[in-house]
Design an enzyme around this catalytic site. Structure first.
Site, PDB file in Angstrom:
ATOM      1  N   LEU A 158       0.852  -1.203   0.000  1.00 48.20           N
ATOM      2  CA  LEU A 158       0.000   0.000   0.000  1.00 48.20           C
ATOM      3  C   LEU A 158       0.888   1.254   0.000  1.00 48.20           C
ATOM      4  CD1 LEU A 158      -3.158   0.331  -0.033  1.00 48.20           C
ATOM      5  CD2 LEU A 158      -2.925   1.102   2.327  1.00 48.20           C
ATOM      6  N   ILE A 161       1.417   3.580  -5.417  1.00 48.36           N
ATOM      7  CA  ILE A 161       0.613   2.943  -6.468  1.00 48.36           C
ATOM      8  C   ILE A 161      -0.503   2.113  -5.843  1.00 48.36           C
ATOM      9  CG2 ILE A 161       0.685   1.248  -8.347  1.00 48.36           C
ATOM     10  CD1 ILE A 161       3.554   2.338  -8.966  1.00 48.36           C
ATOM     11  N   ARG A 238       6.282  -6.508  -9.979  1.00 46.07           N
ATOM     12  CA  ARG A 238       7.403  -7.209 -10.603  1.00 46.07           C
ATOM     13  C   ARG A 238       7.072  -8.697 -10.610  1.00 46.07           C
ATOM     14  NH1 ARG A 238       8.718  -3.059 -12.364  1.00 46.07           N
ATOM     15  NH2 ARG A 238      10.665  -1.908 -12.110  1.00 46.07           N
ATOM     16  N   ASP A 262       0.870  -7.880 -15.888  1.00 45.26           N
ATOM     17  CA  ASP A 262       1.603  -6.898 -16.702  1.00 45.26           C
ATOM     18  C   ASP A 262       3.103  -7.156 -16.603  1.00 45.26           C
ATOM     19  OD1 ASP A 262       1.908  -4.549 -18.331  1.00 45.26           O
ATOM     20  OD2 ASP A 262       2.490  -3.428 -16.540  1.00 45.26           O
ATOM     21  N   GLU A 267      11.100 -11.381 -18.139  1.00 35.41           N
ATOM     22  CA  GLU A 267      10.654 -10.585 -19.298  1.00 35.41           C
ATOM     23  C   GLU A 267      11.784 -10.488 -20.339  1.00 35.41           C
ATOM     24  OE1 GLU A 267       9.249  -6.865 -17.747  1.00 35.41           O
ATOM     25  OE2 GLU A 267       7.833  -7.863 -16.427  1.00 35.41           O
ATOM     26  N   HIS A 285       4.280  -5.489 -20.001  1.00 39.24           N
ATOM     27  CA  HIS A 285       4.847  -4.505 -19.065  1.00 39.24           C
ATOM     28  C   HIS A 285       4.597  -3.069 -19.572  1.00 39.24           C
ATOM     29  CE1 HIS A 285       8.208  -3.786 -15.877  1.00 39.24           C
ATOM     30  NE2 HIS A 285       7.356  -2.768 -15.938  1.00 39.24           N
TER      31      HIS A 285
HETATM   32  C1  8YV Z   1       9.012   1.002 -16.743  1.00 32.33           C
HETATM   33  C2  8YV Z   1       8.450   0.269 -14.384  1.00 32.33           C
HETATM   34  O1  8YV Z   1       8.523   0.156 -17.736  1.00 32.33           O
HETATM   35  O2  8YV Z   1       8.805   2.326 -13.310  1.00 32.33           O
HETATM   36  C3  8YV Z   1       8.907   1.105 -13.265  1.00 32.33           C
HETATM   37  O3  8YV Z   1       9.376   0.545 -12.259  1.00 32.33           O
HETATM   38  O4  8YV Z   1       8.398  -0.901 -14.290  1.00 32.33           O
HETATM   39  C4  8YV Z   1       8.016   0.910 -15.643  1.00 32.33           C
HETATM   40  O5  8YV Z   1       7.496   2.158 -15.438  1.00 32.33           O
HETATM   41  C5  8YV Z   1      10.424   0.621 -16.515  1.00 32.33           C
HETATM   42  O6  8YV Z   1      11.024   1.253 -15.455  1.00 32.33           O
HETATM   43  C6  8YV Z   1      11.245   0.948 -17.758  1.00 32.33           C
HETATM   44  O7  8YV Z   1      12.399   0.285 -17.688  1.00 32.33           O
END
Ligand code: 8YV
Length: 324
Positions: A158, A161, A238, A262, A267, A285
């Site tokens: 929490l 985001i 993640r 996502d 990845e 992502h």
């Molecule tokens: C981006 C993200 O895709 O901010 C993050 O942690 O996962 C995403 O906003 C990423 O950082 C780009 O590499």
């Protein structure tokens, strides 16, 4: 072009970045790009390692302990992205190297993605779009799906985001509970002491925790079992936060109702077994991937870089464990 007072390799780009950011780093800061080929990288480091003072990277690549070791004058790591789990903050802290990220500017887009993924997963919009395109509608209606409003939603993490997701879902009539490293003071949402306990009491589990070693496999087989065959999992954080093998097994065996993902453990690889499942929504992502948000992230990345080069201070530093 190199700015006055900068040595040619003072700023080092580590990994691919947004093209406009790469251009600015190159033209306005005289940045070098760290080669990916091992032999070329070794040659580059032999020639320039002593010059590099700032590394600019993203969550996709990061700066690991070996690279930190190889750059004796490195003083700052500027990360494009809020997540910095690919950068070794312990190795950075031990050397007194400052690290920045891009918080706040992407909160709304990532929260929008979480809510969109949740609705898509429960209501099957992506799958029903495929149904229409495949010409299957004339043969019969699409099966009934799961209502998204008024569900019980558990949020893991929490922070900025997670809170933005919770506020959005409150407007959907959802009952929100959460698990977090620490209980959030004055939060209107119900705190639950463990991911497993949280999963047991909700219809949808949304993962919004930071990545890294501390949260690795926080959502494990037992938590997925607690979520159960009527439960849905949404992940915008993640891939490492979830035991992906356990998740795939639960989805394939029908021990989970569905998932909206996502992010993935490796990845851009996505587990093959998920590709044929209509109760799973797979995104590449894209949580922060809008023109507006990526421009704001680029701007904040450059503000951190400028600030460090001119004053030695970052605008949005992350907590780095101290080495002393
Ligand atoms: C981006 C993200 O895709 O901010 C993050 O942690 O996962 C995403 O906003 C990423 O950082 C780009 O590499």
């Amino acid at each position: 072009m190199t700015s006055p007072g900068q040595t040619p390799a003072a700023v080092l780009q580590v990994g691919p970045l947004k093209p406009s950011l790469q251009d600015t780093l190159h033209t306005s800061y005289g940045a070098s790009v760290l080669p990916t080929d091992p032999a070329e990288r070794a040659a580059f480091l032999a020639a320039h390692a002593e010059d590099v003072t700032v590394a600019v990277t993203s969550g996709r690549t990061g700066v690991d302990a070996a690279l930190i070791d190889a750059l004796p004058r490195l003083a700052a790591i500027v990360n494009f992205g809020v997540g910095y789990d690919t950068t070794d903050v312990h190795a950075a802290g031990a050397r007194g190297i400052a690290v920045s990220n891009t918080p706040d500017v992407l909160t709304d887009c990532v929260a929008d993605t979480a809510v969109g993924l949740m609705i898509d997963t429960l209501r099957g919009f992506s799958a029903s779009d495929r149904f229409v395109r495949a010409g299957r509608w004339p043969a019969g209606n699409y099966p009934l799906t799961r209502q998204a409003s008024d569900t019980r939603v558990g949020i893991i993490g929490l922070g900025r985001i997670g809170s933005a997701i919770a506020h959005r879902l409150t407007a959907f009539g959802c009952a929100i509970s959460y698990h977090n490293r620490r209980q959030v003071p004055d939060s209107p949402f119900t705190y639950v002491g463990s991911p497993q306990e949280l999963a047991a009491g909700v219809d949808v589990l949304v993962v919004a925790a930071a990545g890294g070693s501390q949260t690795r496999h926080l959502v494990d087989a037992a938590t997925l079992a607690a979520l159960g065959p009527h439960g849905y999992l949404i992940n915008v954080a993640r891939g490492s936060v979830i035991d992906e093998d356990a998740l795939v097994a639960a989805l394939v065996d029908g021990r989970l109702a569905g998932a909206g993902l996502d992010v993935f453990a490796h990845e851009p690889e996505v587990p093959e077994a998920l590709l044929g499942l209509d109760n799973v929504v797979l995104l590449p992502h894209v949580g922060s991937a809008t023109v507006q948000t990526r421009a704001a992230m680029e701007d904040l990345t450059l503000r951190n870089l400028d600030s460090f080069l001119t004053s030695g201070e970052l605008v949005t530093p992350v907590p780095v464990p101290s080495g002393v």
